[in-house]
Design a protein around this motif. Sequence first.
Motif, PDB file in Angstrom:
ATOM      1  N   THR A 190     -33.105 -11.317 -39.841  1.00 38.28           N
ATOM      2  CA  THR A 190     -33.015  -9.871 -40.086  1.00 38.28           C
ATOM      3  C   THR A 190     -31.569  -9.412 -39.929  1.00 38.28           C
ATOM      4  OG1 THR A 190     -33.514  -9.359 -37.783  1.00 38.28           O
ATOM      5  CG2 THR A 190     -35.387  -9.489 -39.270  1.00 38.28           C
ATOM      6  N   GLY A 191     -31.350  -8.175 -39.536  1.00 33.51           N
ATOM      7  CA  GLY A 191     -30.004  -7.668 -39.310  1.00 33.51           C
ATOM      8  C   GLY A 191     -29.143  -7.708 -40.570  1.00 33.51           C
ATOM      9  N   GLY A 192     -27.836  -7.746 -40.348  1.00 34.83           N
ATOM     10  CA  GLY A 192     -26.879  -7.667 -41.454  1.00 34.83           C
ATOM     11  C   GLY A 192     -27.040  -8.778 -42.488  1.00 34.83           C
ATOM     12  N   PHE A 193     -27.379  -9.984 -42.042  1.00 33.71           N
ATOM     13  CA  PHE A 193     -27.502 -11.086 -43.006  1.00 33.71           C
ATOM     14  C   PHE A 193     -28.627 -10.818 -44.003  1.00 33.71           C
ATOM     15  CE2 PHE A 193     -25.192 -13.335 -39.574  1.00 33.71           C
ATOM     16  CZ  PHE A 193     -24.084 -13.719 -40.330  1.00 33.71           C
TER      17      PHE A 193
ATOM     18  N   GLY B  39     -21.309 -11.630 -39.576  1.00 34.55           N
ATOM     19  CA  GLY B  39     -21.961 -10.696 -38.669  1.00 34.55           C
ATOM     20  C   GLY B  39     -21.399 -10.863 -37.268  1.00 34.55           C
ATOM     21  N   HIS B  40     -21.753  -9.922 -36.370  1.00 32.61           N
ATOM     22  CA  HIS B  40     -21.292 -10.093 -34.991  1.00 32.61           C
ATOM     23  C   HIS B  40     -22.306 -10.921 -34.200  1.00 32.61           C
ATOM     24  CE1 HIS B  40     -24.048  -7.113 -33.269  1.00 32.61           C
ATOM     25  NE2 HIS B  40     -23.564  -7.405 -32.071  1.00 32.61           N
ATOM     26  N   ASP B  41     -23.491 -11.086 -34.766  1.00 36.09           N
ATOM     27  CA  ASP B  41     -24.524 -11.905 -34.139  1.00 36.09           C
ATOM     28  C   ASP B  41     -25.478 -12.387 -35.227  1.00 36.09           C
ATOM     29  OD1 ASP B  41     -26.074  -9.758 -34.906  1.00 36.09           O
ATOM     30  OD2 ASP B  41     -26.834  -9.298 -32.903  1.00 36.09           O
ATOM     31  N   VAL B  42     -26.515 -13.121 -34.830  1.00 31.53           N
ATOM     32  CA  VAL B  42     -27.558 -13.522 -35.777  1.00 31.53           C
ATOM     33  C   VAL B  42     -28.873 -12.988 -35.231  1.00 31.53           C
ATOM     34  CG1 VAL B  42     -28.518 -15.444 -37.087  1.00 31.53           C
ATOM     35  CG2 VAL B  42     -26.245 -15.664 -36.088  1.00 31.53           C
ATOM     36  N   ASP B  43     -29.596 -12.219 -36.058  1.00 30.82           N
ATOM     37  CA  ASP B  43     -30.834 -11.574 -35.606  1.00 30.82           C
ATOM     38  C   ASP B  43     -32.051 -12.274 -36.219  1.00 30.82           C
ATOM     39  OD1 ASP B  43     -29.556  -8.998 -34.405  1.00 30.82           O
ATOM     40  OD2 ASP B  43     -28.691  -9.140 -36.404  1.00 30.82           O
ATOM     41  N   PHE B  44     -33.031 -12.583 -35.381  1.00 28.11           N
ATOM     42  CA  PHE B  44     -34.257 -13.213 -35.859  1.00 28.11           C
ATOM     43  C   PHE B  44     -35.476 -12.434 -35.394  1.00 28.11           C
ATOM     44  CE2 PHE B  44     -31.406 -16.947 -35.437  1.00 28.11           C
ATOM     45  CZ  PHE B  44     -31.445 -17.376 -36.753  1.00 28.11           C
TER      46      PHE B  44
HETATM   47 MN    MN Z   1     -26.766  -8.466 -36.315  1.00 29.71          MN
END
Ligand code: MN
Length: 339
Positions: free
Chosen positions: A179-182, A189-194
Amino acid sequence: LMNDSEVTPFSVPGYACQRRCTLENHNAVLTDALSLLAENAELSDEDGRGVAFRRAAAVLKALPSAVTNMSQLTGLPCLGGHSLRVIKVSGWVSFAVLQVLTGIFGVGSKTADRWIREGIHNLQQLRDSGQTLNRAQQAGLEHYDDIKQPVSLAEAEAIRGIVGRAVASVSPEAQIVLTGGFRRGKLTGHDVDFLITHPEEGSEVGLMPKLVSWLESRVSCHLQNVLLICDVIFLLMFALFCRFSLCCFIDKQTRRWRAVRVDLVVSPISQFAFALLGWTGSKLFERELRRWAGHEKGMSLSSHALYDNKQGRYIRASSEEEIFAHLGLEFIPPNERNA
Ligand code: MN
Ligand code: GTP
Ligand code: MN
């Protein structure tokens, strides 16, 4: 910017969730300045002012071309006096210090503020101070430079592969989505959201701790084996407050260790569509969706549910499309939610 009345003013609808906004930004200079002011306001707990700056930046981001003339902005929504006035920020020194300290994973503005009052103004002073740091903050300080470095799409996909394998082994039917920016098509991105869910309601309970211990044990016991089967491996992983995590992995190509921030969220299937919509962002798009729901539809939207305030009941939805329809909005796909 010139003042010239010959130019046609821009026109955009008032809510960001009514606008299509890709990653193409013709007014980056202006929106960067407004974002900085927003961040400054948020760091000083002035959320109202922060949102005002963010809304103004989002309006400029949605414009089809660069602003060349102040008169083009006449009548645009969300551009109040503050945003239109000359950018003038006081207290830059403490703002810069706050940015460094709150940039440490696990450190919020309250902690940073306390440290500043105790004379800690940079990372070295923090290391030398003997302050007691929790596990997250220790890792944040140790991996400060890595965490500041943007995560690439390739890295995000590699991490997806690992987390996906971990999810599959602790719960074979569980599903995982980036999810998130990707998901919105960003390349960094500044992180990876799952977001993780299970097709059977209730079976997602307890998944998070199992997942984290699988990842942790895997790493300590079978370092060599894991190296053989994966492009990247996890060195360590912390689950904090059931979601924020930090993982370290080695890039097999560069042979270099790298720490990345990972947000893991587990949702029951009945709430999955709301969680997916809520965790895809952008932050401003989400905020505007909620504002639209409340002001225009008399509904309350969260990343768990949609509630009809007048009828006093929850509205079910099993896809993002259904949620947009319930809100009376045209469906906007993830790559056009970059408000
Ligand atoms: Mn993110
Ligand atoms: P980058 O990570 O910088 O690429 O941008 P991003 O859009 O992925 O931002 P981020 O990872 O910070 O947030 C992704 C989405 O998760 C946004 O829509 C946020 O609104 C949402 N989000 C972040 N924190 C929370 C939280 O504590 N609760 C809920 N419900 N949503 C959150
Ligand atoms: Mn995140």
